[in-house]
Structures are given as structure tokens and as C-alpha cells.
Write a protein that holds these residues in place. Structure first.
Motif, PDB file in Angstrom:
ATOM      1  N   ASP A 134      50.746  40.370  34.964  1.00 29.37           N
ATOM      2  CA  ASP A 134      51.806  39.468  34.514  1.00 29.37           C
ATOM      3  C   ASP A 134      51.287  38.312  33.670  1.00 29.37           C
ATOM      4  O   ASP A 134      52.054  37.429  33.290  1.00 29.37           O
TER       5      ASP A 134
ATOM      6  N   ARG B 296      51.946  40.788  41.835  1.00 30.38           N
ATOM      7  CA  ARG B 296      52.683  39.679  42.465  1.00 30.38           C
ATOM      8  C   ARG B 296      52.933  39.967  43.940  1.00 30.38           C
ATOM      9  O   ARG B 296      52.887  39.064  44.781  1.00 30.38           O
TER      10      ARG B 296
ATOM     11  N   VAL C 224      49.943  39.010  46.020  1.00 33.91           N
ATOM     12  CA  VAL C 224      49.901  37.563  46.257  1.00 33.91           C
ATOM     13  C   VAL C 224      50.849  37.191  47.391  1.00 33.91           C
ATOM     14  O   VAL C 224      50.497  36.430  48.300  1.00 33.91           O
TER      15      VAL C 224
ATOM     16  N   PRO D 165      42.865  36.885  41.789  1.00 36.59           N
ATOM     17  CA  PRO D 165      42.613  35.564  41.220  1.00 36.59           C
ATOM     18  C   PRO D 165      43.541  35.234  40.057  1.00 36.59           C
ATOM     19  O   PRO D 165      44.267  36.092  39.548  1.00 36.59           O
ATOM     20  N   THR D 166      43.482  33.978  39.628  1.00 31.18           N
ATOM     21  CA  THR D 166      44.295  33.550  38.494  1.00 31.18           C
ATOM     22  C   THR D 166      43.583  33.831  37.181  1.00 31.18           C
ATOM     23  O   THR D 166      42.356  33.722  37.078  1.00 31.18           O
ATOM     24  N   VAL D 167      44.359  34.175  36.193  1.00 29.71           N
ATOM     25  CA  VAL D 167      43.824  34.386  34.850  1.00 29.71           C
ATOM     26  C   VAL D 167      43.208  33.090  34.331  1.00 29.71           C
ATOM     27  O   VAL D 167      42.114  33.105  33.733  1.00 29.71           O
ATOM     28  N   ARG D 168      43.876  31.980  34.545  1.00 26.17           N
ATOM     29  CA  ARG D 168      43.380  30.697  34.036  1.00 26.17           C
ATOM     30  C   ARG D 168      41.965  30.422  34.523  1.00 26.17           C
ATOM     31  O   ARG D 168      41.130  29.944  33.755  1.00 26.17           O
ATOM     32  N   ARG D 169      41.688  30.744  35.800  1.00 25.58           N
ATOM     33  CA  ARG D 169      40.368  30.452  36.357  1.00 25.58           C
ATOM     34  C   ARG D 169      39.269  31.299  35.724  1.00 25.58           C
ATOM     35  O   ARG D 169      38.145  30.828  35.548  1.00 25.58           O
ATOM     36  N   TRP D 170      39.575  32.559  35.351  1.00 24.72           N
ATOM     37  CA  TRP D 170      38.521  33.502  34.994  1.00 24.72           C
ATOM     38  C   TRP D 170      38.547  33.997  33.553  1.00 24.72           C
ATOM     39  O   TRP D 170      37.658  34.750  33.153  1.00 24.72           O
TER      40      TRP D 170
ATOM     41  N   ARG E  71      44.535  38.939  30.311  1.00 26.21           N
ATOM     42  CA  ARG E  71      45.930  38.475  30.305  1.00 26.21           C
ATOM     43  C   ARG E  71      46.909  39.646  30.239  1.00 26.21           C
ATOM     44  O   ARG E  71      48.068  39.533  30.654  1.00 26.21           O
TER      45      ARG E  71
ATOM     46  N   HIS F   1      49.348  35.978  34.654  1.00 26.06           N
ATOM     47  CA  HIS F   1      49.005  34.853  35.521  1.00 26.06           C
ATOM     48  C   HIS F   1      48.003  35.240  36.612  1.00 26.06           C
ATOM     49  O   HIS F   1      47.169  34.428  37.002  1.00 26.06           O
ATOM     50  N   ARG F   2      48.101  36.462  37.096  1.00 25.94           N
ATOM     51  CA  ARG F   2      47.190  36.969  38.128  1.00 25.94           C
ATOM     52  C   ARG F   2      46.653  38.328  37.689  1.00 25.94           C
ATOM     53  O   ARG F   2      47.252  39.021  36.862  1.00 25.94           O
TER      54      ARG F   2
END
Length: 279
Positions: A117, A88, A91, A99-104, A113, A119-120
Motif C-alpha cells: 500500500d 494491512r 498490521v 515495517p514502514t516504508v518511510r523507515r526503510w 513503495r 506505507h507498509r
């Protein structure tokens, strides 16, 4: 052969991309207080040029932050709460490659994950088991493709432009100034980090003000509010230009239309000059 942005990428270059995106040790920016709290050793070691561009270290206020260099093993040994806080912090500092977890998550797997955290995360080689699923996306995410395959006539007066068009550099450093100079005949200019001063000297000695967008050899020069040159590109005729968007290892020497280059380079406070190559 892998193709990225319309450019063939060898297996050797792809492996170098892996090393530059996920080096064996990467820099984490921390304050003195954070370093103490998280039991991290800071060093004065300078990032490499590739580190600089991968992690965008030029965005980080070096006066407030120190660098802790961590390997994947030493990072993994940190408590998860510390890893989460450390990521964090990157960032917040504006460091790149967080990068974001959601993207990759689809490309690298759900275990990502658990890295920090949730999220990143940060890139390590263990996440790049299939580099062809990751690197092309990272290299091309902010760029349009090179359109060199669409060029039907290559200018004879710019002897090296066809050789340069649609190629990636061998690392960070080679930039727009050197690309223009190389296209106009300066041997080796495409391989170095060309500074403003030698580019300005070349411009003064080999060009004159003016030029047309539809003919080869018109050098576009963008200057900021204090007349410092910020970017350059060169026309090759029939509405095409050769340019390199930045000094990063991720940006190729590519062919785009004059209009595309002008739109991509539009920046508040910049003004465009044209110079005609005369010898």
C-alpha cells in the motif's frame, strides 16, 4: 567481520539472519472470509521457532486467524490491491516484520513503495541484497550493546561466563534461564529452550535465598503476580551481569551493568528475588 551490539558476527550467522528475517515462505494471517476473498490457501503448518520470533506469532489470536504460507513469487502474483489489504491485515493482527516504508526506503530502494500500500511492506530476500545495511539495525533496534569488552575481572567461580558473554545463539530457543544455568556450570544449557520447571529445580538445588549485587554468583529472578518465574540473570562481580533478554534469535547473551538490567526488566506486577549460588 561485522560487529553488532559490540559482538562479532560471522558471515555464516549473517546469512542465517537473512533466512530467519526473510524465509522462502512466510506466514500471513487471515480469516476464513479473507482467505476466500483473496483466493489464498490456508494450512495447518506450524511456524518454526525462528518464524515465531520474527513474526511474533504469539501476539496473534490464533482462534480468529488462519495461516496462508506465501513465497515471494506467489505474493508477487497477487493483485496489488490484494497485497495491500493483506499487509494491512498483518498490521491489524499484530504480526511482526511489517515495517514502514518511510523507515526503510533509503536502505532498500524506492521500489519498496510499490510492494503493497506504499506505507507498509514485508521482508523478502530480494530486499536484502545488502544485508549489512538492514540486519544490524533490526537486531539492535530495541537493545543496548553488550559491554563484555569493559569487564576487567572474570569470576573464577563462574567458569563459562567469559565464553558465553557477547555471543549470539544459533537460532531461537536459547533463553535467559539456560544462559544463567550454563554460566553456573550446567553443560549445554545455553543451547536449549530451558523451561521454567527445570530452571526452578536447578534453583532449588543449587542456590539459596539472598546474595549481593556486587559479587559474582547472585542470581536475579523476576516473578509475576502468581510467583511464576519470568526472567533471570546472574551477577559476575564489579557491578556487571550476564543475561539474555529473550528466547529470540535476535537477542545475544550479553554483559550489562546491574542497574541497566534492572531498568530494562522493570515490568508492572513483577518482583525481584535474589538467590546465591552455593553449588
Amino acid at each position: 567481520m561485522l560487529t553488532v551490539l559490540g559482538i562479532d558476527v560471522s558471515s555464516d550467522l549473517l546469512q542465517r539472519w537473512v533466512d530467519w528475517l526473510a524465509p522462502d515462505e512466510q506466514p500471513f494471517f487471515v480469516t476464513k472470509k479473507q482467505a476466500i476473498a483473496w483466493d489464498l490457501r490456508v494450512e495447518d503448518r506450524e511456524p518454526s521457532r525462528e518464524d515465531r520470533d520474527t513474526y511474533r506469532t504469539y501476539n496473534v489470536d490464533g482462534r480468529a486467524a488462519r495461516i496462508a504460507w506465501l513465497s515471494e513469487a506467489s505474493y508477487g502474483e497477487l493483485p496489488k490491491a490484494t497485497r495491500a489489504a493483506l499487509v494491512r491485515a498483518q498490521v491489524n493482527y499484530g504480526r511482526g516484520a511489517v515495517p514502514t516504508v518511510r523507515r526503510w526506503v533509503g536502505a532498500v530502494g524506492p521500489e519498496v513503495r510499490q510492494q503493497a500500500d506504499g506505507h507498509r511492506f514485508v521482508w523478502w530476500k530480494s530486499l536484502l541484497r545488502d544485508p549489512k545495511a538492514v540486519l544490524p539495525e533490526i537486531v539492535s533496534e530495541d537493545l543496548g550493546p553488550s559491554r563484555h569488552a569493559e569487564v576487567r575481572r572474570w569470576p573464577r567461580q563462574l567458569e563459562r561466563v567469559r565464553e558465553l558473554a557477547g555471543t549470539f545463539p544459533d537460532g531461537s530457543g536459547p533463553n535467559c534461564f539456560g544462559t544463567v544455568m550454563a554460566a553456573c556450570g550446567v553443560e549445554g544449557a545455553e543451547d536449549v529452550w530451558m523451561l521454567r520447571e527445570p530452571f526452578e529445580e536447578w534453583l532449588a538445588n543449587h542456590t539459596e535465598r539472598g546474595g549481593r549485587d556486587d559479587v559474582p554468583g547472585t542470581v536475579f529472578v523476576w516473578r509475576d503476580t502468581v510467583s511464576r518465574v519470568q526472567h533471570a540473570a546472574v551477577t559476575i562481580g564489579d557491578g556487571w551481569m550476564l543475561h539474555k533478554p529473550s528466547q529470540s534469535w535476535m537477542t545475544p547473551r550479553k554483559i550489562r551493568s546491574v542497574g541497566e538490567v534492572k531498568r530494562a526488566t522493570r515490568t508492572a506486577g513483577w518482583r525481584l528475588e535474589r538467590h546465591r549460588v552455593v553449588g
